[in-house]
Each structure stands twice: as C-alpha cells, then as structure tokens.
Scaffold this motif. Structure first.
Motif, PDB file in Angstrom:
ATOM      1  N   ARG A 227      -2.948  -3.328  -8.084  1.00  0.00           N
ATOM      2  CA  ARG A 227      -4.275  -2.987  -8.580  1.00  0.00           C
ATOM      3  C   ARG A 227      -4.825  -4.066  -9.513  1.00  0.00           C
ATOM      4  O   ARG A 227      -4.066  -4.795 -10.141  1.00  0.00           O
ATOM      5  CB  ARG A 227      -4.207  -1.663  -9.340  1.00  0.00           C
ATOM      6  CG  ARG A 227      -3.768  -0.488  -8.486  1.00  0.00           C
ATOM      7  CD  ARG A 227      -3.488   0.726  -9.347  1.00  0.00           C
ATOM      8  NE  ARG A 227      -4.635   1.099 -10.153  1.00  0.00           N
ATOM      9  CZ  ARG A 227      -5.296   2.240 -10.029  1.00  0.00           C
ATOM     10  NH1 ARG A 227      -4.919   3.125  -9.142  1.00  0.00           N
ATOM     11  NH2 ARG A 227      -6.325   2.508 -10.798  1.00  0.00           N
TER      12      ARG A 227
ATOM     13  N   LEU B 258       0.851  -1.192   0.000  1.00  0.00           N
ATOM     14  CA  LEU B 258       0.000   0.000   0.000  1.00  0.00           C
ATOM     15  C   LEU B 258       0.888   1.244   0.000  1.00  0.00           C
ATOM     16  O   LEU B 258       2.049   1.186   0.403  1.00  0.00           O
ATOM     17  CB  LEU B 258      -0.878   0.039   1.258  1.00  0.00           C
ATOM     18  CG  LEU B 258      -1.644  -1.218   1.639  1.00  0.00           C
ATOM     19  CD1 LEU B 258      -2.259  -1.058   3.024  1.00  0.00           C
ATOM     20  CD2 LEU B 258      -2.719  -1.502   0.600  1.00  0.00           C
TER      21      LEU B 258
ATOM     22  N   GLN C 278      -3.871   1.203  -3.048  1.00  0.00           N
ATOM     23  CA  GLN C 278      -3.391  -0.152  -3.328  1.00  0.00           C
ATOM     24  C   GLN C 278      -2.305  -0.075  -4.399  1.00  0.00           C
ATOM     25  O   GLN C 278      -2.499   0.543  -5.442  1.00  0.00           O
ATOM     26  CB  GLN C 278      -4.524  -1.025  -3.870  1.00  0.00           C
ATOM     27  CG  GLN C 278      -5.656  -1.249  -2.916  1.00  0.00           C
ATOM     28  CD  GLN C 278      -5.340  -2.320  -1.896  1.00  0.00           C
ATOM     29  OE1 GLN C 278      -4.425  -3.118  -2.053  1.00  0.00           O
ATOM     30  NE2 GLN C 278      -6.105  -2.323  -0.830  1.00  0.00           N
TER      31      GLN C 278
ATOM     32  N   ALA D  78      -0.434  -3.961   4.263  1.00  0.00           N
ATOM     33  CA  ALA D  78      -1.761  -4.170   4.832  1.00  0.00           C
ATOM     34  C   ALA D  78      -1.628  -5.054   6.059  1.00  0.00           C
ATOM     35  O   ALA D  78      -0.704  -5.874   6.124  1.00  0.00           O
ATOM     36  CB  ALA D  78      -2.670  -4.828   3.794  1.00  0.00           C
TER      37      ALA D  78
END
Length: 164
Positions: free
Chosen positions: A99, A72, A96, A88
C-alpha cells in the motif's frame, strides 16, 4: 487460555503482560462473520504468517516474508484463490498488500477461514498499523506502529489470538 495467548477485548490487546490500545472492525466483534460485513470474528485465531515492506522496515522477525510489488490478497468469494495471497494481475476483487500508506508495512496474518476458505465466511483478518489512533478497520485488528513492531518481534507462527 495460556499466558502466551494474545487477547483482544474492548479496544485493548494484551500480550506478554503488555496492554496496547487496538481497534477492531467498524461493525464490532461478531460471531457470524461474513465477507464485507466490517466485523471482526469472535473466537480463537492463530497467527499464520508475518509479512513486511522491505523498502520501509527491517524484517521484524526471522520468519517474516517480504511484501513485493504485485502482492495481492483475493477477497472474491467466487474466485478459486479466495482468502489467499496472490500476484498481479488478478481480475477478481482483491486488496493490495503493498500500500501507499503505512498500514501494511508490518502485517500479521491470521488463519481466519484459511487455508481452506469457505466462500463468503470472510477473508483477510490481519493485525496491522492503524490509519489513525482509534480508527476502526474493515475487520482486522489495528494498533500503533510501535505496538505492531513490538508484537511482530515477539509472536511466532501458531500464536493464538483470542478475540472477545
């Protein structure tokens, strides 16, 4: 300015004698960049990192780092990890890196407001693949997939990007 500098101006990115169509933020190029304003900062930035999706593309250069599940980028000015790559779970606002779409299959990360981020001065000025030809970004510089691949295979850490 040196012959090895990348220059973005008026919808074109110039590097090593090649001119590529490119887009910037939906709010254009600004001197007073702030978080979430949709602008691309005017000035001199440096390439700080290169990341890629190992499940989709080969490493574009030997110094490229893989983007993993859970990677992230924190864009919360109040968080201690503001404008940093994080893992995360992260409760703070973030983007993000891995993706579903191909925009971040190859990402050149600039040193805008990094490594010591000033809260609110803007985060994550990347160079990446565009959503569609000519589509503006949230502040990054985007281009066609063949062009970002070509660029990523030729730049090095510290390469200067001049945004006019």
């Amino acid at each position: 300015m040196s012959a090895l500098d990348m220059v973005y101006a008026s919808g074109r990115l110039h590097y090593l004698g090649r001119a590529m169509a490119a887009t910037c933020g939906r709010a254009g190029v600004r001197d007073d960049k702030t978080e979430g304003d949709g602008a691309t900062p005017r000035g001199s930035l440096r390439i700080a990192a290169l990341m890629y999706r190992p499940d989709r593309v080969a490493p574009p250069a030997p110094w490229a780092l893989p983007i993993y599940l859970g990677d992230l980028w924190c864009d919360d000015p109040a968080h201690k990890s503001y404008n940093q790559l994080c893992r995360a779970p992260l409760k703070a606002s973030h983007e993000q890196m891995r993706r579903a779409d191909p925009q971040y299959d190859i990402v050149l990360i600039t040193d805008w407001n990094w490594p010591k981020a000033r809260p609110g001065a803007g985060s994550a000025i990347f160079m990446h693949q565009w959503r569609r030809p000519g589509a503006p970004t949230a502040g990054c510089i985007a281009m066609a997939r063949p062009d970002i691949r070509w660029l990523a295979s030729r730049v090095a850490p510290g390469t200067r990007l001049i945004v006019r």
